[in-house]
Structure formats: C-alpha cells, structure tokens
Motif scaffolding. Sequence first.
Motif, PDB file in Angstrom:
ATOM      1  N   GLU A   1      11.073  53.014  24.600  1.00 23.93           N
ATOM      2  CA  GLU A   1      10.996  53.094  26.177  1.00 23.93           C
ATOM      3  C   GLU A   1      11.906  53.988  26.719  1.00 23.93           C
ATOM      4  OE1 GLU A   1      10.982  50.398  30.083  1.00 23.93           O
ATOM      5  OE2 GLU A   1      10.019  49.733  28.284  1.00 23.93           O
ATOM      6  N   GLU A   2      13.052  53.984  26.322  1.00 25.15           N
ATOM      7  CA  GLU A   2      14.143  54.586  27.116  1.00 25.15           C
ATOM      8  C   GLU A   2      14.390  56.009  26.617  1.00 25.15           C
ATOM      9  OE1 GLU A   2      17.837  51.351  27.127  1.00 25.15           O
ATOM     10  OE2 GLU A   2      17.676  52.336  25.404  1.00 25.15           O
ATOM     11  N   ASP A   3      13.720  56.067  25.199  1.00 23.84           N
ATOM     12  CA  ASP A   3      13.654  57.849  24.708  1.00 23.84           C
ATOM     13  C   ASP A   3      12.683  58.416  25.455  1.00 23.84           C
ATOM     14  OD1 ASP A   3      13.966  59.903  22.711  1.00 23.84           O
ATOM     15  OD2 ASP A   3      12.140  59.286  22.222  1.00 23.84           O
ATOM     16  N   SER A   4      11.447  57.774  25.736  1.00 24.98           N
ATOM     17  CA  SER A   4      10.324  58.286  26.238  1.00 24.98           C
ATOM     18  C   SER A   4      10.880  58.530  27.719  1.00 24.98           C
ATOM     19  CB  SER A   4       9.057  57.321  26.500  1.00 24.98           C
ATOM     20  OG  SER A   4       8.885  57.037  25.199  1.00 24.98           O
ATOM     21  N   LYS A   5      11.423  57.759  28.665  1.00 22.33           N
ATOM     22  CA  LYS A   5      11.909  58.007  29.909  1.00 22.33           C
ATOM     23  C   LYS A   5      12.829  59.313  30.045  1.00 22.33           C
ATOM     24  CE  LYS A   5      11.551  53.365  31.878  1.00 22.33           C
ATOM     25  NZ  LYS A   5      12.347  52.164  32.607  1.00 22.33           N
ATOM     26  N   GLN A   6      13.682  59.468  28.889  1.00 24.04           N
ATOM     27  CA  GLN A   6      14.557  60.311  28.879  1.00 24.04           C
ATOM     28  C   GLN A   6      14.087  61.733  28.732  1.00 24.04           C
ATOM     29  OE1 GLN A   6      17.787  60.363  29.965  1.00 24.04           O
ATOM     30  NE2 GLN A   6      17.405  62.764  30.000  1.00 24.04           N
ATOM     31  N   ARG A   7      12.848  61.881  27.784  1.00 25.72           N
ATOM     32  CA  ARG A   7      12.260  62.741  27.670  1.00 25.72           C
ATOM     33  C   ARG A   7      11.366  63.374  28.664  1.00 25.72           C
ATOM     34  NH1 ARG A   7       8.530  61.836  22.733  1.00 25.72           N
ATOM     35  NH2 ARG A   7       8.564  59.924  23.655  1.00 25.72           N
ATOM     36  N   ILE A   8      10.911  62.277  29.364  1.00 28.31           N
ATOM     37  CA  ILE A   8      10.244  62.879  30.697  1.00 28.31           C
ATOM     38  C   ILE A   8      11.141  63.359  31.748  1.00 28.31           C
ATOM     39  CG2 ILE A   8       8.941  61.837  32.584  1.00 28.31           C
ATOM     40  CD1 ILE A   8       7.762  59.782  30.931  1.00 28.31           C
TER      41      ILE A   8
ATOM     42  N   ARG B   1       1.973  69.388  32.720  1.00 32.86           N
ATOM     43  CA  ARG B   1       2.898  70.213  31.765  1.00 32.86           C
ATOM     44  C   ARG B   1       4.151  69.153  31.606  1.00 32.86           C
ATOM     45  NH1 ARG B   1       1.897  74.848  35.351  1.00 32.86           N
ATOM     46  NH2 ARG B   1       3.285  73.963  37.048  1.00 32.86           N
ATOM     47  N   ILE B   2       4.654  68.186  32.525  1.00 36.07           N
ATOM     48  CA  ILE B   2       5.615  67.292  32.085  1.00 36.07           C
ATOM     49  C   ILE B   2       5.332  66.467  30.920  1.00 36.07           C
ATOM     50  CG2 ILE B   2       7.049  65.585  32.922  1.00 36.07           C
ATOM     51  CD1 ILE B   2       6.920  66.703  35.718  1.00 36.07           C
ATOM     52  N   ALA B   3       4.186  66.065  30.813  1.00 36.40           N
ATOM     53  CA  ALA B   3       3.663  65.220  29.667  1.00 36.40           C
ATOM     54  C   ALA B   3       3.578  66.034  28.625  1.00 36.40           C
ATOM     55  CB  ALA B   3       2.371  64.626  30.031  1.00 36.40           C
ATOM     56  N   ARG B   4       3.047  67.262  28.665  1.00 37.04           N
ATOM     57  CA  ARG B   4       2.827  67.865  27.321  1.00 37.04           C
ATOM     58  C   ARG B   4       4.354  68.369  26.680  1.00 37.04           C
ATOM     59  NH1 ARG B   4      -0.836  71.334  28.951  1.00 37.04           N
ATOM     60  NH2 ARG B   4       0.857  72.815  30.127  1.00 37.04           N
ATOM     61  N   THR B   5       5.248  68.813  27.647  1.00 40.53           N
ATOM     62  CA  THR B   5       6.801  68.848  27.292  1.00 40.53           C
ATOM     63  C   THR B   5       7.448  67.848  26.733  1.00 40.53           C
ATOM     64  OG1 THR B   5       6.808  70.830  29.080  1.00 40.53           O
ATOM     65  CG2 THR B   5       9.017  70.159  28.010  1.00 40.53           C
ATOM     66  N   ALA B   6       7.205  66.547  27.316  1.00 43.89           N
ATOM     67  CA  ALA B   6       7.772  65.416  26.773  1.00 43.89           C
ATOM     68  C   ALA B   6       7.130  64.928  25.476  1.00 43.89           C
ATOM     69  CB  ALA B   6       7.587  64.534  28.165  1.00 43.89           C
ATOM     70  N   LYS B   7       6.027  65.379  25.390  1.00 44.32           N
ATOM     71  CA  LYS B   7       5.340  65.048  24.282  1.00 44.32           C
ATOM     72  C   LYS B   7       4.818  63.327  24.329  1.00 44.32           C
ATOM     73  CE  LYS B   7       6.889  68.275  20.922  1.00 44.32           C
ATOM     74  NZ  LYS B   7       7.830  68.771  20.526  1.00 44.32           N
ATOM     75  N   ILE B   8       4.198  63.187  25.743  1.00 39.51           N
ATOM     76  CA  ILE B   8       3.924  61.871  26.082  1.00 39.51           C
ATOM     77  C   ILE B   8       2.581  61.895  26.762  1.00 39.51           C
ATOM     78  CG2 ILE B   8       5.247  61.823  28.231  1.00 39.51           C
ATOM     79  CD1 ILE B   8       6.343  58.938  27.276  1.00 39.51           C
TER      80      ILE B   8
ATOM     81  N   TYR C   1       6.097  54.640  34.116  1.00 44.63           N
ATOM     82  CA  TYR C   1       7.226  54.289  34.632  1.00 44.63           C
ATOM     83  C   TYR C   1       7.655  54.995  35.921  1.00 44.63           C
ATOM     84  CZ  TYR C   1       7.755  54.360  29.164  1.00 44.63           C
ATOM     85  OH  TYR C   1       7.627  53.805  27.968  1.00 44.63           O
ATOM     86  N   PHE C   2       7.048  55.760  36.521  1.00 47.41           N
ATOM     87  CA  PHE C   2       7.707  56.310  37.591  1.00 47.41           C
ATOM     88  C   PHE C   2       6.839  56.204  38.778  1.00 47.41           C
ATOM     89  CE2 PHE C   2       9.731  58.522  34.159  1.00 47.41           C
ATOM     90  CZ  PHE C   2      11.105  58.300  34.173  1.00 47.41           C
TER      91      PHE C   2
END
Length: 100
Positions: free
Chosen positions: A4-11, A31-38, A46-47
């Motif tokens: 979860e922390e890793d996902s949040k940081q990538r976002i 685009r944020i999701a694509r870049t974060a691979k999420i 999360y947000f």
Amino acid sequence: MTKEEDSKQRILTAALKEFSIYGLSGARMERIARTAKINKAMIFYYFSSKEKLYQLVVREVFEQVSPLIIGLISAHPTAEEFLERLPEFYVGVGSKNPEF
C-alpha cells in the motif's frame, strides 16, 4: 515498505510529474494511473479526488522546500543579500528537483 505504501508513493511521484506539466486543471487521473502502473480506482480509494491529491503533492513539495527557505532567511540577510542569494537557491532547488 508495504504494498500500500509503495502504491501511494508511486501515485504521488506520478502526480507530481503530471501536475508540474499540466497543472491542476490539465492533469488527468488516467495518465497518473498509467505512470504509477496502478488502477485509476485505487487513486480515488487512497486520495478521494484529484484536488485532494494535488493538495497533498503541493504540501509534500512545500515540506521539502520550506527547510531550505528557512535556512536561507535564518542568517537574517539584508534584503539585498537575500535577493542576491535567491537565484542561487532557485537554481539549486530546481536542478535537484525539476518537477518542483
């Protein structure tokens, strides 16, 4: 770091780049999701909104930059000294953190 922390940081990292390029109104969650691979839905999980994500990104940037600003003014420079050091500060922060 948990998943979860890793996902949040990538976002957050992807959002910083997206907001720095497109601003709040032009930024796209896709685009944020694509870049974060999420999955895009996870960003909202999360947000809760693009605006809240933006506020968090701005807050994180400010938390990183504010100690540097405090350091710049803690020596109590004159207005002239402050203005002379400001470009050096700006270039230093900008070269290390171009997304800021």
